[in-house]
Design an enzyme around this catalytic site. Structure first.
Site, PDB file in Angstrom:
ATOM      1  N   TYR A 122       0.868  -1.184   0.000  1.00 27.90           N
ATOM      2  CA  TYR A 122       0.000   0.000   0.000  1.00 27.90           C
ATOM      3  C   TYR A 122       0.904   1.232   0.000  1.00 27.90           C
ATOM      4  O   TYR A 122       1.751   1.382   0.903  1.00 27.90           O
ATOM      5  CB  TYR A 122      -0.886  -0.044   1.239  1.00 27.90           C
ATOM      6  CG  TYR A 122      -1.740   1.175   1.513  1.00 27.90           C
ATOM      7  CD1 TYR A 122      -2.990   1.307   0.921  1.00 27.90           C
ATOM      8  CD2 TYR A 122      -1.319   2.163   2.394  1.00 27.90           C
ATOM      9  CE1 TYR A 122      -3.797   2.401   1.200  1.00 27.90           C
ATOM     10  CE2 TYR A 122      -2.118   3.261   2.681  1.00 27.90           C
ATOM     11  CZ  TYR A 122      -3.352   3.376   2.079  1.00 27.90           C
ATOM     12  OH  TYR A 122      -4.150   4.461   2.359  1.00 27.90           O
ATOM     13  N   SER A 157       5.799  -0.628   3.394  1.00 23.63           N
ATOM     14  CA  SER A 157       6.000  -1.988   3.905  1.00 23.63           C
ATOM     15  C   SER A 157       6.041  -2.985   2.760  1.00 23.63           C
ATOM     16  O   SER A 157       5.164  -2.988   1.891  1.00 23.63           O
ATOM     17  CB  SER A 157       4.876  -2.358   4.877  1.00 23.63           C
ATOM     18  OG  SER A 157       4.930  -1.558   6.036  1.00 23.63           O
ATOM     19  N   GLY A 239     -10.476  -0.011   7.655  1.00 24.31           N
ATOM     20  CA  GLY A 239     -10.213  -1.394   8.028  1.00 24.31           C
ATOM     21  C   GLY A 239      -8.797  -1.603   8.510  1.00 24.31           C
ATOM     22  O   GLY A 239      -8.552  -2.381   9.445  1.00 24.31           O
ATOM     23  N   GLN A 335       8.596  -4.315  32.148  1.00 23.76           N
ATOM     24  CA  GLN A 335       8.979  -3.844  33.484  1.00 23.76           C
ATOM     25  C   GLN A 335       8.841  -4.951  34.520  1.00 23.76           C
ATOM     26  O   GLN A 335       9.686  -5.091  35.414  1.00 23.76           O
ATOM     27  CB  GLN A 335       8.113  -2.643  33.878  1.00 23.76           C
ATOM     28  CG  GLN A 335       8.515  -1.967  35.181  1.00 23.76           C
ATOM     29  CD  GLN A 335       9.795  -1.156  35.046  1.00 23.76           C
ATOM     30  OE1 GLN A 335      10.212  -0.854  33.936  1.00 23.76           O
ATOM     31  NE2 GLN A 335      10.405  -0.815  36.164  1.00 23.76           N
ATOM     32  N   GLY A 339      15.270  -6.738  34.701  1.00 22.26           N
ATOM     33  CA  GLY A 339      16.370  -6.729  33.744  1.00 22.26           C
ATOM     34  C   GLY A 339      16.233  -7.776  32.661  1.00 22.26           C
ATOM     35  O   GLY A 339      16.685  -7.578  31.523  1.00 22.26           O
ATOM     36  N   GLU A 362      -0.867   3.925   9.856  1.00 18.08           N
ATOM     37  CA  GLU A 362      -2.301   3.947   9.549  1.00 18.08           C
ATOM     38  C   GLU A 362      -2.959   5.233  10.056  1.00 18.08           C
ATOM     39  O   GLU A 362      -4.141   5.279  10.372  1.00 18.08           O
ATOM     40  CB  GLU A 362      -3.036   2.727  10.147  1.00 18.08           C
ATOM     41  CG  GLU A 362      -2.396   1.376   9.869  1.00 18.08           C
ATOM     42  CD  GLU A 362      -2.552   0.928   8.424  1.00 18.08           C
ATOM     43  OE1 GLU A 362      -2.706   1.800   7.559  1.00 18.08           O
ATOM     44  OE2 GLU A 362      -2.506  -0.275   8.171  1.00 18.08           O
ATOM     45  N   GLU A 366      -2.444  11.073  16.986  1.00 17.90           N
ATOM     46  CA  GLU A 366      -2.880  12.465  17.027  1.00 17.90           C
ATOM     47  C   GLU A 366      -3.899  12.731  15.917  1.00 17.90           C
ATOM     48  O   GLU A 366      -4.898  13.450  16.126  1.00 17.90           O
ATOM     49  CB  GLU A 366      -1.667  13.396  16.877  1.00 17.90           C
ATOM     50  CG  GLU A 366      -0.741  13.417  18.094  1.00 17.90           C
ATOM     51  CD  GLU A 366       0.115  12.167  18.225  1.00 17.90           C
ATOM     52  OE1 GLU A 366       0.598  11.900  19.338  1.00 17.90           O
ATOM     53  OE2 GLU A 366       0.304  11.453  17.213  1.00 17.90           O
TER      54      GLU A 366
END
Length: 381
Positions: A122, A157, A239, A335, A339, A362, A366
């Site tokens: 795409y 991609s 989608g 977390q 470690g 996509e 924001e």
């Protein structure tokens, strides 16, 4: 509204989950490390109907729903979010041909796309047009029965390893009404590719620039009329946003499962980690957030299947919420490993790296907020 899966949906989800567990998960770390694009395994997945999930069955598609797709992509992502996300992108590009192509175009490309004998990318984003996608500059000038393409796409991609490029190009004036969609053979003279980008995550799929230099593409490869390309691109993204949210939930679920297993075995101060109430509260919150995001995803997918008036807004909401929750849950799972979570062999840091980009692609989160707020403000007038 649906709050429980029926037998068919459970079967579809379990089929995808079993495939992820047997054919994807055992190799995910190696694919990430070696930047290996697992085309052979994706074609195996296509043999299960995953190469054309919501493509019509007259061209070999599975003719399933967006709801089904959400179940499938979450299940596949439990093995590797990167692989699941690329199959999602391939499905999105294929759907654009199915939805907007004519009969000749559909029968030319879709049978091989559904088997993933052909693989699609795409192509919307450009170096100077990311969130402001309507400002794209790649130009397609009509020359007889061909368009002559010049310009560049960025962050594509699969580019360089896929067969078809479903690209948005400018055939007219400025703004969204000047954009058209064309299907381009990746081997077309004048089409070249940049170097495979070095990325934080998503290493199991290549990401390259696509460069057009006087590339001649038949006008017969245009989907629909001139000037509706931006509409096609945005319809595909509705989608795609559901799918990427589903991939986030699948990856996060695996991270949570890994954390639970680790907490059961790891001891500190004479107790297993899962015996500490503070950590019990943490995993309870993580599981609750995942379930809330999953429920919202199903709601948005059902709305898109029904073509509800507010479906695009709900898809944007689900994408924003699902990808934010997915990343945060994966990060908290790291977390909880302490470690060890930072070591690649435990597989959690890969999930964190992979899911981080879901908050960007996509449409950034924001931009999802912008879509939602505009819809709300229009409704209040």
């Amino acid at each position: 509204m649906q709050f429980a899966l029926n037998e068919d949906q459970i079967a579809v989800r379990d089929m995808a989950r079993a495939f992820a567990a047997s054919r994807i998960a055992p190799h995910a770390l190696e694919w990430d490390e070696k930047k290996h694009f697992p085309v052979d395994v994706m074609r195996e997945a296509a043999g299960l109907g995953i190469g054309g999930i919501y493509i019509k069955d007259d061209v070999g598609g599975s003719a399933m729903t967006r709801f089904d797709a959400a179940l499938i992509f979450e299940a596949l992502a439990t093995g590797c979010p990167t692989t699941s996300a690329f199959i999602s992108i391939h499905n999105m590009a294929s759907w654009m041909i199915d939805a907007y192509g004519n009969d000749a175009q559909r029968h030319k490309w879709l049978p091989k796309l559904c088997t993933m004998e052909l693989i699609a990318s795409y192509c919307l984003t450009e170096p100077g047009a990311g969130s402001d996608a309507a400002a794209l500059r790649t130009r397609a000038v009509r020359d007889g029965d061909h368009y002559v393409l010049n310009g560049q796409k960025q962050f594509i991609s699969g580019a360089g390893s896929t067969d078809l490029l479903v690209a948005m190009v400018r055939t007219g004036g400025e703004g969204p009404s000047g954009v058209s969609t064309v299907v381009i053979d990746g081997k077309t003279p004048g089409v070249s590719f940049g170097a495979n980008e070095r990325k934080m995550g998503w290493n199991a799929q290549p990401t390259r620039a696509v460069v057009f230099e006087n590339a001649r593409v038949p006008v017969a490869n245009r989907l629909g009329e001139e000037g509706i390309g931006f509409k096609i691109a945005m319809a595909g993204l509705d989608g795609g946003r559901l799918n990427i949210a589903a991939c986030s939930l699948g990856g996060a679920q695996t991270a949570l499962d890994k954390a639970l297993a680790y907490m059961k075995d790891r001891k500190a101060f004479g107790k297993r980690l899962d015996e500490f109430q503070a950590l019990q509260f943490k995993i309870a919150d993580m599981a609750t957030e995942l379930e809330a995001a999953r429920t919202f995803l199903w709601r948005a997918a059902a709305a898109l299947d029904r073509k509800d008036a507010d479906a695009s807004m709900l898809c944007a909401m689900a994408k924003r919420f699902g990808t934010d929750v997915g990343f945060e849950v994966a990060n908290q799972a790291l977390q909880l490993h302490g470690g060890y979570g930072y070591l690649s062999e435990y597989g959690v840091e890969k999930i964190v790296r992979d899911l981080r980009v879901h908050q960007i692609l996509e449409g950034t989160n924001e931009i999802m907020r912008l879509i939602v707020s505009r819809k709300l403000i229009e409704g209040a007038r």
